[in-house]
Design an enzyme around this catalytic site. Structure first.
Site, PDB file in Angstrom:
ATOM      1  CG  HIS A  66      -1.767   1.294   1.384  1.00 39.62           C
ATOM      2  ND1 HIS A  66      -1.476   2.111   2.450  1.00 39.62           N
ATOM      3  CD2 HIS A  66      -2.746   1.707   0.701  1.00 39.62           C
ATOM      4  CE1 HIS A  66      -2.231   2.967   2.539  1.00 39.62           C
ATOM      5  NE2 HIS A  66      -3.049   2.798   1.528  1.00 39.62           N
ATOM      6  CD  GLU A  69      -2.209   2.776  -3.523  1.00 42.94           C
ATOM      7  OE1 GLU A  69      -2.746   3.974  -3.416  1.00 42.94           O
ATOM      8  OE2 GLU A  69      -2.835   1.841  -2.883  1.00 42.94           O
ATOM      9  CG  HIS A  70      -0.217   6.202  -0.411  1.00 44.57           C
ATOM     10  ND1 HIS A  70      -0.583   7.155   0.297  1.00 44.57           N
ATOM     11  CD2 HIS A  70      -1.290   5.376  -0.474  1.00 44.57           C
ATOM     12  CE1 HIS A  70      -1.924   6.935   0.757  1.00 44.57           C
ATOM     13  NE2 HIS A  70      -2.198   5.745   0.137  1.00 44.57           N
ATOM     14  CD  GLU A 142      -5.106   5.121   3.221  1.00 40.45           C
ATOM     15  OE1 GLU A 142      -3.975   5.450   2.948  1.00 40.45           O
ATOM     16  OE2 GLU A 142      -5.818   4.577   2.599  1.00 40.45           O
TER      17      GLU A 142
END
Lengths: 427, 435
Positions: A66, A69-70, A142
């Site tokens: 994740h 991906e950012h 997040e």
């Protein structure tokens, strides 16, 4: 020379093309005469891929897929690919799931420019120390946001009740302490390991042709495959049954939120067999758990649940589960009612008319899935990464027999495979 | 029946003044139908209307309970019928929408006749007993509505925005919550709800929307037979109402303590610019520049540069001339986040708009409007708003109007905006909870 294969469905009046690109990247083009076109660049790498090696010795911190991906949107020249997409009027995004990472955009104009940008930024990683540190703050927020979502908590607690060691039980974003360990070096190592074109797929759906997409791919991808194709993966051994009967946590909710999870132990290695099992489980879930079914009627009549009650299914090569989710004053009473009903069904068998109702519903839902470029592209990518073929799924739904779903009912929906997760109100 | 070829589809005028907007197209496998009407938001009826819609959706005389209704929809090839409940300006919109497989994928004739008949029967032939809506349906839906009121905290971001709106629109109908208070819901019974249904049928006239490949003339005929019968709608289409000349003089701040790990902040801005004002399209562009996309000031500066938030964005309510901006942050970062969000708005009011961000905002909006063509529900929602306001502007004309907005107009709109409400859900910020 890249090869193009045509796949057609008479039922759906649809055709798509598979291009085996010289770079090693499989490309899927689904022409559809709609206004917006949709492109997905997916990597067969998600939160469950938690090790660098095949023996389980080199563990990655949770949340790396994740995090990567950012950060992949940042470019060496200091620009951000979101800004590039915006300059072309495209709407870009990305997401990481348990099993894959996907970069995407939709556009109504300048599609080729956006597709070039997508192919370029995903294949050109740049991870800079300060920017990685700043991203930890953003992802930290997040994580806090997800932490405040009772439905997310209930879902992950359900997974922790089903699984002992499988990384599917870990939060896709990781935790504040796990992401603190992430460095640019680790991101490069992860990228080199998983972001190989043969471990990725490009899916395009819109008013386009395979030739047009192939031309853009030729301009933006290497001319040949120059890296090893095999990726070592490790998946810890799991007990066959659920590891906890229940998991309970207090949260900021008005009424208890619950999930009942059923662990699927027998996971077909063959992708066609898995796709057939998926179709059978979809039919079984519709038969047992839909709003038209007897269980829902009883739960509502006895005032045990709120009207929103859903069932979901996940079936992959390394993990699988069915989830029932809703809100209830007394989730334990729901658990008892669910099992009373399941045992009844196991004894008397599935009603033939109910089975055909479920088949009609699932078949209609399958056809409805071919009305938007976004839905088609996402579904096609899911089938591709699972080694299955999207047009075959309609035939599978038509071919599943009642005795097949009765076998699955007897095998999966048992107390030893189940866990009850509850988020109850804080006092 | 009279028909005019306008917009991208065709607008029909039905008896009694009802409007029917149809977009004939063969691009989808599914068809879409919606019936909806708007009624003024009033304290004495707003919650009853909300509850009534839920009770009507539970069954009809022919399919008297949820199981029978669900099975009927399954038989209609998994057709989906949903309630339409929203606000627009100071009006409450009520109705139903449905999507269903097109004629090519079902046996026999198309499904539109069965679907429109079902949607009509929710209003004209609901499940009744002793001359009233069923008491068991009413009591169950009252309980569900009270649960929904209590469950607002489950979605803190939406709760924070709703509280901010209440302050921003204080004293206006739009400040009223569609769910309202538990006590009011508890006091409603089947008898009073039945009276509300009768009143709605005699006080209102619905508009209808259809996207699909069936002949709109045939559908128009079915609508007349089903909705506009003796027991059907016989009222008037309500004109759009929205208080717009009410920009705040000063900001009202409110904070609520929670046990969330993250704080949630919503800022409400408002100007004396309604949706008929020449600067109305400028509000849409202003919002896009401020927090409407990943190229916006909030995303690039408050999230990416400062790393204060994961979620930081804004949305516009054109009918009320308002923009709401929201963020989630560590509680100790609340003030610095609020300051950063206000600083970005102030930069817009000073005209600090770079060429790149200006072009990105325009292209993003153009892309978004074109995407409506692929989404029957969004397309119908756009035209429902226009038709409800007796406005014959097409989506293409609206897009062109937004594309003609100048930077000067955006700056003028930003300067007209006043910060009217700041609502904060304070979190406990426990780091332990996130491990």
């Amino acid at each position: 020379m890249s090869k193009i294969q045509t796949l057609h469905s008479d039922l759906l009046h649809e055709t798509y093309y598979k291009i085996s690109h010289d770079s090693g990247l499989p490309i899927y083009v689904f022409p559809k005469k709609l206004t917006s076109a949709y492109a997905l660049f997916g990597v067969d790498f998600g939160s469950v891929d938690a090790f660098f090696d095949g023996e389980g010795k080199e563990k990655m911190p949770d949340g790396v897929a994740h995090f990567l991906e950012h950060k992949l949107f940042s470019n060496e020249d200091g620009s951000d690919s979101f800004e590039h997409f915006s300059a072309y009027g495209a709407d870009a995004n990305a997401f990481t799931s348990h099993t894959r990472t996907v970069y995407l955009f939709s556009a109504t104009d300048r599609f080729s420019k956006s597709l070039s940008e997508l192919l370029t930024f995903v294949t050109h990683p740049y991870f800079e120390k300060n920017s990685v540190e700043r991203e930890k703050e953003i992802i930290g927020e997040e994580i806090r946001m997800c932490r405040d979502n009772p439905y997310d908590r209930c879902y992950y607690n359900m997974l922790a009740g089903l699984y002992s060691a499988h990384p599917v039980k870990n939060d896709i974003c990781g935790s504040l302490s796990s992401i603190a360990k992430i460095t640019p070096e680790l991101l490069y190592q992860t990228y080199e390991h998983f972001y190989r074109l043969s471990n990725m797929a490009l899916v395009v759906c819109g008013d386009t042709t395979p030739e047009e997409i192939l031309k853009i791919a030729d301009e933006n991808l290497p001319p040949k495959c120059n890296y090893p194709r095999n990726i070592s993966r490790f998946c810890p051994k799991e007990p066959p049954h659920a590891v906890k009967e229940s998991v309970r946590e207090a949260g900021q909710v008005a009424k208890p939120v619950f999930s009942i999870g059923f662990k699927i132990d027998r996971l077909p290695k063959d992708s066609f067999a898995r796709s057939r099992m998926d179709a059978a489980l979809a039919l079984l879930s519709e038969t047992l758990f839909s709003e038209s079914g007897e269980l829902y009627r009883r739960l509502i009549a006895k005032k045990l649940i709120s009207p929103e009650f859903s069932s979901d299914l996940a079936l992959t090569a390394t993990f699988g589960f069915v989830q029932l989710a809703g809100e209830a004053e007394d989730p334990d009473a729901v658990w008892r009612e669910v099992f009373a009903y399941l045992e009844e069904q196991q004894k008397q068998g599935i009603d033939g008319a109910e089975f055909e109702r479920a088949r009609r519903v699932e078949f209609a839902e399958y056809i409805k899935g071919f009305d938007s470029t976004e839905e088609i592209a996402n579904n096609l990518l899911a089938f591709v990464f699972d080694g299955a073929e999207i047009f075959q799924y309609g035939d599978l739904l038509r071919g599943v027999r009642k005795d097949e779903i009765e076998e699955l009912l007897a095998e999966i929906f048992r107390k030893e495979n189940a866990t009850l997760s509850v988020v109850f109100p804080k006092k | 029946m009279r028909s005019d070829d306008t917009m991208r589809g065709r607008l029909f005028s039905l008896p009694g003044g009802a409007k029917f907007f149809a977009v004939p197209t063969d691009r989808f496998k599914c068809e879409y139908f919606s019936c909806r009407f708007q009624t003024p938001i009033r304290p004495e009826t707003v919650q009853k209307n909300t509850l009534l819609l839920s009770v009507l959706r539970r069954g009809t005389a022919k399919f008297p309970d949820q199981t029978a209704l669900s099975r009927h929809l399954d038989f209609l090839y998994s057709s989906a019928v949903r309630s339409v409940l929203s606000t627009r300006g100071d009006m409450q919109t009520l109705g139903f929408s449905a999507d269903f497989l097109g004629e090519d994928y079902v046996e026999g004739k198309g499904l539109y006749a069965a679907i429109t008949a079902l949607c009509a029967s929710f209003f004209t032939d609901p499940a009744m007993e002793n001359g009233h809506l069923r008491a068991d349906h009413t009591e169950t839906e009252k309980r569900n509505m009270i649960d929904a009121i209590r469950a607002k905290i489950n979605n803190p971001r939406a709760l924070c925005a709703a509280k901010c709106r209440e302050i921003l629109y204080s004293g206006e109908p739009a400040a009223l919550d569609l769910l309202g208070e538990e006590e009011t819901v508890s006091s409603i019974d089947a008898e009073s709800l039945t009276a509300r249904l009768r009143a709605l049928r005699t006080e209102n006239m619905p508009d209808f929307f259809y996207v699909g490949n069936s002949d709109p003339q045939r559908i128009a005929a079915v609508l007349e037979e089903t909705f506009l019968t003796a027991n059907g709608f016989s009222g008037q289409r309500n004109p759009m109402r929205a208080v717009t000349e009410n920009a705040p003089q000063k900001a009202v701040y409110a904070t609520e303590k929670t046990s969330l790990s993250q704080g949630k902040l919503t800022l409400g801005f408002r100007a004396d610019i309604g949706d008929r004002h020449p600067l109305s399209p400028a509000i849409v562009v202003l919002n896009e520049l401020y927090g409407g996309s990943p190229a916006s000031k909030l995303f690039l500066h408050v999230r990416e540069d400062k790393g204060l938030c994961y979620q930081c964005s804004s949305g516009a309510d054109r009918t009320k001339g308002a923009i709401l901006a929201a963020a989630g942050m560590k509680p100790e970062n609340r003030q610095v986040t609020e300051d950063a969000m206000l600083a970005e708005f102030a930069a817009l009011a000073r005209g600090e708009i770079g060429d790149t961000e200006w072009e990105a905002a325009r292209l993003s909006l153009a892309n978004a409007f074109l995407q409506y063509e692929d989404n029957p529900a969004a397309l119908c929602a756009f035209y429902a708003g226009r038709i409800a306001s007796d406005d014959d502007e097409t989506i293409e004309e609206w897009r062109e109007r937004v594309m003609r907005v100048t930077r000067e107009e955006v700056v003028e709109a930003a300067r007209a905006m006043r910060l009217g409400a700041v609502y904060y859900l304070d979190g406990c910020g426990s780091e332990e909870a996130t491990e």
